[in-house]
Design a protein around this motif. Structure first.
Motif, short mmCIF file in Angstrom:
data_model
loop_
_atom_site.label_atom_id
_atom_site.label_comp_id
_atom_site.label_asym_id
_atom_site.label_seq_id
_atom_site.Cartn_x
_atom_site.Cartn_y
_atom_site.Cartn_z
N LYS A 293 -10.37 5.91 -10.65
CA LYS A 293 -11.22 5.04 -9.83
C LYS A 293 -12.22 4.31 -10.74
O LYS A 293 -12.84 4.89 -11.60
CB LYS A 293 -11.98 5.89 -8.81
N TYR B 27 -8.61 0.63 -8.92
CA TYR B 27 -7.99 1.77 -9.59
C TYR B 27 -7.38 1.26 -10.89
O TYR B 27 -6.84 0.14 -10.95
CB TYR B 27 -6.89 2.40 -8.73
N THR C 169 -4.44 10.78 -8.67
CA THR C 169 -5.87 10.50 -8.54
C THR C 169 -6.70 11.76 -8.76
O THR C 169 -7.92 11.67 -8.93
CB THR C 169 -6.18 9.93 -7.15
N GLY D 8 -1.43 9.55 -5.23
CA GLY D 8 -1.59 8.32 -4.47
C GLY D 8 -0.37 7.43 -4.63
O GLY D 8 0.40 7.55 -5.59
N PHE E 153 0.65 3.40 -4.83
CA PHE E 153 0.01 2.12 -5.10
C PHE E 153 1.04 0.99 -5.10
O PHE E 153 2.14 1.14 -5.63
CB PHE E 153 -0.70 2.16 -6.47
N VAL F 146 -3.64 0.47 -2.20
CA VAL F 146 -3.25 1.84 -1.88
C VAL F 146 -2.50 1.86 -0.55
O VAL F 146 -2.92 1.26 0.44
CB VAL F 146 -4.49 2.75 -1.78
N PRO G 189 -4.99 7.92 -0.67
CA PRO G 189 -4.87 8.00 -2.13
C PRO G 189 -4.93 9.41 -2.69
O PRO G 189 -4.55 9.64 -3.84
CB PRO G 189 -6.05 7.15 -2.63
#
Length: 382
Positions: free
Chosen positions: A143, A148, A172, A183, A185, A222, A226
């Motif tokens: 993060k 991200y 994550t 997560g 993405f 996301v 996440p």
């Protein structure tokens, strides 16, 4: 239980079958494979015209409202042609993540583009140490304010070299094999820090090695939670296994048909070799394996939309086990009954066997799924 297709499903099957029979001969497939993309842009546009890209999406999202049966019909037909286009990674995998985990903004932005054939997806999940475990994720997603930052590498990303969007699993939180902290993405393939190396895989499809070097994506990229994306990944992969099994049935049926035709025309000692009883027995073994694969694929198709995670997992483990075994039996017998010609690049049957082998290895081979099924005490709860 009624397994007959509806009128609309029968029309879909017949229309797609005619399209592929007229335009996807083995010689045409070799020409498509030799193109820069490794597949046919023209056929991709034809699929979109037929509505195949919009098939599994709800009408409210711009789709046609089809379900697992319609996907089964399409995938079996593509398997019979050993089609090269990125339908599976785009519509089944990419579309699956959007359908099951996407928010309203993501659906509104991407589903329409998939339906018209202007957007292609790839699922970047496999890593060098992950083997067949969906929860083994070493790629990191750190993060950084409202964004991200992704760092890591993915391997054997099917059609990853031509995809516009990559669906990437990244960690994550937690360690490499923790089920939590994963997560999902949605990454633009042209994002700075993303590099791709494409290649042709053993079955003729395109693959890619993809690395992420501090690639920054917004929080809006996301899909789902996440910190707890593994259940979504598992559900999408279960539906993908049902679709892959249907493709395998198409591949196996083509190998069986090619072999029967060869047994009727190849002569030895002045008679067709199909008159030899031992070869007839092998052809029957192929037919039995094909019909068993077809039956268990129907089972997987019926279970694909189940909300019962455990029973759906049992069904997919059992199906993938049987599909792997059956594909190997049909393929080995097809090669053996053809003799030396079956192993040449100029003849189709070997290419079908390569595709059957790659299907077996995708999301876990038959041995992996048999062990997983045994851990769940079989297909029926105790």
């Amino acid at each position: 239980m009624d397994f007959d297709l509806t009128e609309e499903q029968s029309i879909l099957k017949d229309s797609l079958g005619r399209l592929l029979a007229d335009n996807y001969t083995f010689e045409e497939r070799k020409r498509f494979m030799a193109s820069p993309e490794g597949w046919s842009q023209e056929m991709w546009a034809r699929y979109a015209e037929m509505g195949l890209m919009a098939l599994p999406f709800a009408e409210s999202d711009g789709g046609i409202g089809g379900g697992p049966v319609e996907t089964m019909i399409v995938m079996e037909a593509l398997g019979q042609a050993i089609a090269l286009e990125p339908y599976f990674p785009t519509v089944v995998l990419g579309g699956g993540f959007l359908r099951l985990g996407g928010n309203s903004d993501q659906k509104a932005e991407f589903i329409g583009q998939i339906a018209e054939g202007s957007l292609k997806f790839a699922f970047a999940q496999v890593e060098r140490n992950s083997r067949f475990d969906l929860h083994h994720v070493e790629t990191q997603a750190r993060k950084d304010g409202g964004d991200y930052v992704l760092s890591g590498a993915k391997s054997v990303v099917v059609h990853g070299d031509s995809a516009d969007k990559l669906i990437v699993t990244a960690r994550t939180a937690g360690g490499p094999r923790d089920p939590g902290g994963i997560g999902v993405f949605l990454v633009d393939a042209n994002t700075p820090g993303v590099s791709r190396r494409g290649y042709t895989m053993q079955d003729g499809l395109r693959g890619a090695e993809i690395s992420f070097d501090k690639a920054k994506v917004p929080a809006s990229a996301v899909i789902g939670d996440p910190e707890n994306g593994l259940p979504l990944v598992s559900r999408v992969v279960d539906q993908a296994i049902a679709a892959l099994s249907a493709e395998a049935v198409g591949v196996m049926s083509a190998m069986h048909a090619l072999t029967l035709d060869y047994l009727k025309v190849r002569k030895q000692f002045g008679v067709p070799i199909g008159s030899f009883q031992v070869l007839q027995h092998k052809a029957v073994d192929m037919y039995v394996a094909l019909e068993q694969a077809r039956s268990i694929t129907l089972y997987a198709t019926m279970m694909a939309d189940s909300d019962d995670d455990l029973e759906r997992a049992r069904a997919m483990h059992a199906t993938k086990t049987e599909i792997g075994r059956g594909g190997r039996l049909v393929g080995e017998n097809a090669i053996q009954l053809h003799g030396g010609v079956g192993m040449t690049m100029e003849y189709a049957v070997g290419h079908y066997f390569k595709r059957a082998t790659m299907i077996d290895l995708t999301f876990g081979d038959s041995g992996h799924h048999l062990r997983a099924l045994a851990d769940l005490q079989g297909t029926l709860a105790a």
